[in-house]
Design an enzyme around this catalytic site. Structure first.
Site: not given
Length: 247
Positions: A223, A97, A193
């Protein structure tokens, strides 16, 4: 737990000695180095005798400082400081991320430090293309008048997004200028996601320049990307990058 000091802020990390190149896990926004992916990769690296490093940025986990005082540039500098403290040779960065953005920054600004790259739901430029782009007029006014705005989170307490985070992030964008990645690079992305749209992964793939860059999409992955099959895919991707690094 080992700590180093960067400008008066203690930074926590864990380093497992082993063969080079070391694998470095860079976590996400408001996450820490005790997460599922970090610990699984550490166990994987230990089993194969590979050097491994995980760390907490300032304001995250067991490191000092406050989250709200942080910025992309500060967390990027934190990562560089810890890496430099333990690792002298080029390493393989695994960025999750926001950690993907930080990994890309390191690869762009310090290419001699990077031997390979794996990102998981990478979120480059998310302060601009995610938060700022999604704010309505009232939120933008609040950001500039109060210096911060609270944004709901699926992971617990609301995230406090500061004016400093947004403005400093504009100095660290990686999708508005050339992004050379001459090392083996693997991007991993889930199609379900809700935090990082699949389109961002395609944009990153199209923008990055290099001879060995691949994007793998996992249908239905969210995610967190932390299910057993997804962890196994991360490990295989890191192993593939290690195998493709030129001696």
């Amino acid at each position: 737990m080992p700590m180093i000091d960067r400008d008066g802020t203690p930074l926590a990390y864990e380093f497992t000695p082993g063969e080079a190149p070391a694998v470095v896990f860079l976590g996400g926004f408001k996450s820490d180095m005790q997460g599922t992916k970090a610990l699984a990769l550490e166990a994987w690296a230990r089993a194969r005798g590979q050097a491994f490093l995980r760390l907490d940025y300032s304001g995250h986990g067991q490191s000092g400082g406050t989250f709200e005082a942080g910025s992309i540039g500060a967390w990027y500098a934190d990562a560089l400081a810890v890496i430099a403290h333990e690792i002298t040779q080029p390493c393989v960065l695994v960025g999750s991320s926001m950690g993907g953005w930080i990994a890309l920054l390191i690869a762009r600004e310090h290419p001699s430090r990077v031997a390979g790259l794996v990102t998981i739901a990478a979120a480059p430029d998310f302060t601009e293309d995610g938060y700022w782009a999604s704010f309505d007029e009232a939120q933008r006014v609040a950001l500039f008048e109060a210096g911060r705005v609270a944004v709901p989170s699926d992971y617990g307490e609301p995230y406090v997004i500061t004016k400093h985070l947004i403005e400093e992030g504009r100095e660290r964008l990686v999708l508005r200028s050339p992004l050379p990645l001459p090392v083996p690079t693997r991007f991993l992305q889930g199609t379900a996601d809700a935090d990082v749209p699949e389109a961002w992964a395609h944009r990153l793939l199209a923008h990055a320049e290099g001879p060995d860059i691949r994007l793998t999409l996992v249908k239905g992955a969210d995610h967190r990307f932390s299910e057993p099959d997804q962890i196994a895919l991360i490990e295989r991707s890191v192993e593939e990058v290690l195998d493709r690094i030129a001696p």
